[in-house]
Design a protein around this motif. Structure first.
Motif, short mmCIF file in Angstrom:
data_model
loop_
_atom_site.label_atom_id
_atom_site.label_comp_id
_atom_site.label_asym_id
_atom_site.label_seq_id
_atom_site.Cartn_x
_atom_site.Cartn_y
_atom_site.Cartn_z
N VAL A 95 0.83 -1.21 0.00
CA VAL A 95 0.00 0.00 0.00
C VAL A 95 0.86 1.27 0.00
O VAL A 95 0.70 2.12 -0.87
CB VAL A 95 -1.02 -0.01 1.16
CG1 VAL A 95 -1.71 1.32 1.30
CG2 VAL A 95 -2.04 -1.11 0.95
N PRO A 96 1.81 1.44 0.93
CA PRO A 96 2.61 2.66 0.87
C PRO A 96 3.54 2.71 -0.35
O PRO A 96 3.81 3.79 -0.88
CB PRO A 96 3.41 2.65 2.17
CG PRO A 96 3.33 1.28 2.69
CD PRO A 96 2.09 0.67 2.15
N ALA A 97 4.02 1.55 -0.80
CA ALA A 97 4.87 1.54 -1.98
C ALA A 97 4.10 2.00 -3.21
O ALA A 97 4.61 2.76 -4.04
CB ALA A 97 5.43 0.14 -2.22
N THR A 98 2.85 1.56 -3.32
CA THR A 98 2.02 1.98 -4.44
C THR A 98 1.54 3.41 -4.26
O THR A 98 1.37 4.13 -5.24
CB THR A 98 0.81 1.03 -4.59
OG1 THR A 98 1.29 -0.31 -4.63
CG2 THR A 98 0.04 1.31 -5.85
N ALA A 99 1.35 3.86 -3.03
CA ALA A 99 0.92 5.25 -2.79
C ALA A 99 2.01 6.23 -3.20
O ALA A 99 1.71 7.36 -3.59
CB ALA A 99 0.58 5.44 -1.31
N ARG A 100 3.26 5.81 -3.13
CA ARG A 100 4.35 6.68 -3.53
C ARG A 100 4.37 6.91 -5.04
O ARG A 100 4.78 7.97 -5.51
CB ARG A 100 5.68 6.09 -3.08
CG ARG A 100 6.78 7.12 -2.99
CD ARG A 100 8.08 6.53 -2.54
NE ARG A 100 8.76 6.00 -3.70
CZ ARG A 100 9.20 4.75 -3.82
NH1 ARG A 100 9.02 3.90 -2.85
NH2 ARG A 100 9.81 4.35 -4.90
N LYS A 101 3.90 5.94 -5.81
CA LYS A 101 3.88 6.06 -7.28
C LYS A 101 3.01 7.24 -7.73
O LYS A 101 3.48 8.08 -8.49
CB LYS A 101 3.40 4.76 -7.93
CG LYS A 101 4.34 3.62 -7.81
CD LYS A 101 5.40 3.72 -8.85
CE LYS A 101 6.29 2.50 -8.80
NZ LYS A 101 7.37 2.56 -9.76
N PRO A 102 1.72 7.32 -7.33
CA PRO A 102 0.93 8.48 -7.74
C PRO A 102 1.51 9.79 -7.23
O PRO A 102 1.41 10.82 -7.90
CB PRO A 102 -0.45 8.24 -7.15
CG PRO A 102 -0.51 6.82 -6.79
CD PRO A 102 0.89 6.36 -6.60
#
Length: 163
Positions: A95-102
């Motif tokens: 979740v945080p790894a993917t949140a960093r992408k946007p």
């Protein structure tokens, strides 16, 4: 952009505004300020911890909600990224790894004024290697002025097995 809703955009504008993005020199600094990047604690050359630091703000919560929305999507590059990380490290780390992408995409869009272009598909490492090898072969063929017909490749670029 997939996963980002109107609520996410409102959270971004209310928290930092357009001028707030310019305070960060890089997208990495922006992600670190949001506390979405790992905090590597190194002592004596040994990594003591590499967890995401605690702390939250409205923007981090909005981007984490966007990451959860991305998880539910099918066949997008961000959802593929989420699934790869979730398979390797679990949903809690994804979740945080993917949140960093946007967050990095939005920073790039605002600061560099670049429109968002959705990548069509993710290339895995073996596909990247094949493309690199093909590119090097084409370069060598051009360098030595070799035609595909001379090495047994026809117009279709498939091998000619006439022995």
């Amino acid at each position: 952009m997939e996963g980002v809703s109107h609520a996410t955009v409102v959270a971004i504008m209310s928290e930092i505004g357009i001028d707030g993005f310019k305070k960060f020199e890089t997208a990495k600094q922006f992600g670190s300020w949001l506390r979405l990047a790992p905090n590597n604690k190194i002592s004596g050359g040994k990594i003591q911890s590499n967890k995401i630091p605690k702390g939250s703000n409205r923007l981090k919560i909005a981007l984490r909600n966007a990451a959860n929305a991305i998880r539910n999507l099918k066949d997008t590059h961000l959802s593929d990224f989420f699934r790869r990380i979730a398979f390797r490290k679990g949903r809690q780390a994804a979740v945080p790894a993917t949140a960093r992408k946007p967050a990095t995409i939005i920073w790039t869009m605002v600061v560099k004024k670049v429109p968002y272009n959705t990548p069509k598909e993710y290339l895995f490492l073996d596909q990247k290697r094949k493309m690199g090898i093909a590119k090097r072969i084409k370069k060598q063929m051009a360098k030595f002025d070799i035609k595909p017909d001379e090495i047994g490749l026809g117009n279709s670029l498939s091998p000619n097995y006439n022995f």
